[in-house]
Scaffold this active site. Structure first.
Site, PDB file in Angstrom:
ATOM      1  N   GLU B  48       5.938   8.426 -13.202  1.00 23.54           N
ATOM      2  CA  GLU B  48       5.142   7.621 -12.261  1.00 23.54           C
ATOM      3  C   GLU B  48       5.857   7.480 -10.917  1.00 23.54           C
ATOM      4  O   GLU B  48       5.251   7.663  -9.856  1.00 23.54           O
ATOM      5  CB  GLU B  48       4.866   6.228 -12.841  1.00 23.54           C
ATOM      6  CG  GLU B  48       4.003   6.212 -14.094  1.00 23.54           C
ATOM      7  CD  GLU B  48       2.560   6.650 -13.873  1.00 23.54           C
ATOM      8  OE1 GLU B  48       2.152   6.849 -12.716  1.00 23.54           O
ATOM      9  OE2 GLU B  48       1.842   6.802 -14.885  1.00 23.54           O
ATOM     10  N   ASN B  52       4.718   9.166  -7.353  1.00 21.48           N
ATOM     11  CA  ASN B  52       4.460   8.328  -6.175  1.00 21.48           C
ATOM     12  C   ASN B  52       5.236   8.809  -4.954  1.00 21.48           C
ATOM     13  O   ASN B  52       4.702   8.845  -3.844  1.00 21.48           O
ATOM     14  CB  ASN B  52       4.830   6.872  -6.471  1.00 21.48           C
ATOM     15  CG  ASN B  52       3.746   6.167  -7.263  1.00 21.48           C
ATOM     16  OD1 ASN B  52       2.661   6.694  -7.473  1.00 21.48           O
ATOM     17  ND2 ASN B  52       4.045   4.951  -7.705  1.00 21.48           N
ATOM     18  N   ARG B 107      -7.037   8.532  -8.282  1.00 20.11           N
ATOM     19  CA  ARG B 107      -5.847   7.793  -8.682  1.00 20.11           C
ATOM     20  C   ARG B 107      -6.285   6.543  -9.429  1.00 20.11           C
ATOM     21  O   ARG B 107      -7.234   5.876  -9.042  1.00 20.11           O
ATOM     22  CB  ARG B 107      -5.006   7.369  -7.472  1.00 20.11           C
ATOM     23  CG  ARG B 107      -4.575   8.490  -6.541  1.00 20.11           C
ATOM     24  CD  ARG B 107      -3.593   9.456  -7.155  1.00 20.11           C
ATOM     25  NE  ARG B 107      -2.572   8.839  -7.968  1.00 20.11           N
ATOM     26  CZ  ARG B 107      -1.920   9.471  -8.942  1.00 20.11           C
ATOM     27  NH1 ARG B 107      -2.217  10.721  -9.235  1.00 20.11           N
ATOM     28  NH2 ARG B 107      -1.005   8.850  -9.637  1.00 20.11           N
TER      29      ARG B 107
HETATM   30  N1  LIG Z   1       7.003   6.037  -2.997  1.00 23.22           N
HETATM   31  C1  LIG Z   1       5.949   5.512  -2.354  1.00 23.22           C
HETATM   32  N2  LIG Z   1       5.802   5.678  -1.013  1.00 23.22           N
HETATM   33  C2  LIG Z   1       4.745   5.164  -0.350  1.00 23.22           C
HETATM   34  N3  LIG Z   1       3.748   4.453  -0.933  1.00 23.22           N
HETATM   35  C3  LIG Z   1       3.836   4.248  -2.264  1.00 23.22           C
HETATM   36  C4  LIG Z   1       4.918   4.760  -3.038  1.00 23.22           C
HETATM   37  N4  LIG Z   1       4.734   4.388  -4.340  1.00 23.22           N
HETATM   38  C5  LIG Z   1       3.592   3.683  -4.366  1.00 23.22           C
HETATM   39  N5  LIG Z   1       3.027   3.591  -3.127  1.00 23.22           N
HETATM   40  C6  LIG Z   1       1.785   2.867  -2.777  1.00 23.22           C
HETATM   41  O1  LIG Z   1       1.468   1.972  -3.836  1.00 23.22           O
HETATM   42  C7  LIG Z   1       0.144   2.243  -4.348  1.00 23.22           C
HETATM   43  C8  LIG Z   1       0.081   1.974  -5.846  1.00 23.22           C
HETATM   44  O2  LIG Z   1       0.869   2.901  -6.585  1.00 23.22           O
HETATM   45  P1  LIG Z   1       0.507   3.183  -8.096  1.00 23.22           P
HETATM   46  O3  LIG Z   1       0.482   1.885  -8.833  1.00 23.22           O
HETATM   47  O4  LIG Z   1       1.449   4.210  -8.620  1.00 23.22           O
HETATM   48  O5  LIG Z   1      -0.977   3.754  -8.057  1.00 23.22           O
HETATM   49  P2  LIG Z   1      -1.522   5.200  -7.584  1.00 23.22           P
HETATM   50  O6  LIG Z   1      -0.356   6.151  -7.531  1.00 23.22           O
HETATM   51  O7  LIG Z   1      -2.496   5.577  -8.654  1.00 23.22           O
HETATM   52  O8  LIG Z   1      -2.149   5.005  -6.241  1.00 23.22           O
HETATM   53  C9  LIG Z   1      -0.129   3.673  -3.927  1.00 23.22           C
HETATM   54  O9  LIG Z   1      -1.519   3.936  -3.834  1.00 23.22           O
HETATM   55  C10 LIG Z   1       0.588   3.774  -2.599  1.00 23.22           C
HETATM   56  O10 LIG Z   1      -0.187   3.230  -1.539  1.00 23.22           O
HETATM   57 MG   LIG Z   2       1.174   6.297  -8.846  1.00 22.07          MG
END
Ligand SMILES: Nc1ncnc2c1ncn2[C@@H]1O[C@H](COP(=O)(O)OP(=O)(O)O)[C@@H](O)[C@H]1O
Ligand SMILES: [Mg+2]
Lengths: 110, 142
Positions: B48, B52, B107
């Site tokens: 995960e 991300n 997503r």
């Molecule tokens: N490493 C990262 N860099 C920038 N934004 C991030 C990062 N990790 C998460 N995010 C932000 O947090 C949100 C939620 O992440 P997550 O719970 O993994 O859901 P998803 O990946 O399905 O969108 C993402 O949609 C993104 O906007």
């Molecule tokens: Mg994610």
């Protein structure tokens, strides 16, 4: 990945690891077969799936929409315990049921 | 004698490396003889966080650098995933279940929820324009 039709249901036998990388090919192949075979319902066989993270949940939600547009429903079966956990964490459980076997799934989806 | 070890890897922000990250972390953690479930949990959380970094941090640009640091002391495992991508404006909002900024993509918005479920502690530090660091901790049972 294997595809076959049983009445109006497209059965998809998924394999290996389902993550953001492998979802690209899965999505393409499922959508292409669903259109080409003029399927209504989608049934995923998880027996040979060894890993799935939340990208797989997104992929399943997308296929739910695809089937809903075609007037069909979506089901899962042979879901391993580890994968059942992430299904329960998401709310895809409300959109698709995990059946205990193929016969039960086909009967319910028909 | 307490068992202690550390490792670091880094790789380009290409989606093919999501599986590589899981294999690499598994190989290292296996030194502690975890249960199948514990290993699966750790693979999920790493998958995960790395995903991300690749899709949100670097927005699918394939030349960013994703780093993973992992260490253990006895049965306590620390894992840090670092990217120097675009960062997160509100970490609190990003960590809400079902929250996602990728609307056109499929997503689920569950990445952080999965990390929190699989690990004992998850700490996110992020600065817009500078990048994101996700620190996770898990103690093995036996
Ligand atoms: N490493 C990262 N860099 C920038 N934004 C991030 C990062 N990790 C998460 N995010 C932000 O947090 C949100 C939620 O992440 P997550 O719970 O993994 O859901 P998803 O990946 O399905 O969108 C993402 O949609 C993104 O906007
Ligand atoms: Mg994610």
């Amino acid at each position: 990945m294997e595809f076959y039709m049983l009445d109006s249901t497209l059965v998809v036998a998924l394999m290996g690891e389902i993550d953001h990388h492998t979802c690209v090919a899965i999505r393409q192949a499922v959508d292409r077969n669903y259109q080409k075979k003029r399927a209504k319902n989608l049934l995923f066989d998880f027996e040979k799936v060894t890993f799935m993270d939340s990208s797989g949940i997104g992929m399943l939600m997308g296929r739910y929409r695809l089937a809903a547009i075609g007037g069909g429903r979506i089901g899962l079966y042979n879901v391993p315990k580890d994968i059942e956990r992430i299904l329960k964490m998401s709310n895809v459980c409300k959109l698709m049921k995990a059946y205990s076997n193929k016969q039960e799934a086909l009967k319910e989806l028909a | 004698m307490p068992k202690r070890n550390e490792m670091q890897i880094q790789f380009l922000s290409q989606s093919v490396n999501e599986a590589f990250a899981r294999v690499a972390i598994s190989a290292f953690i296996t030194q502690l003889d975890p249960t199948v479930e514990e290993l699966y949990d750790i693979k999920m959380a790493v998958s995960e966080a790395v995903t991300n970094a690749i899709i949100h941090g670097y927005e699918d640009k394939e030349d960013g650098i994703v780093a993973i640091k992992c260490g253990y002391q006895d049965k306590v495992i620390d894992i840090t995933i670092i990217d120097e991508g675009k960062g997160i404006k509100s970490v609190e909002e990003a960590m809400q279940p079902l929250y996602t900024t990728s609307l056109e993509e499929e997503r689920a918005g569950l990445g952080f929820t999965v990390m929190q479920e699989m690990m004992d502690e998850v700490e996110v530090c992020s600065h817009p324009g500078l990048g994101t660091t996700v620190k996770m901790k898990k103690s093995l049972e036996k």
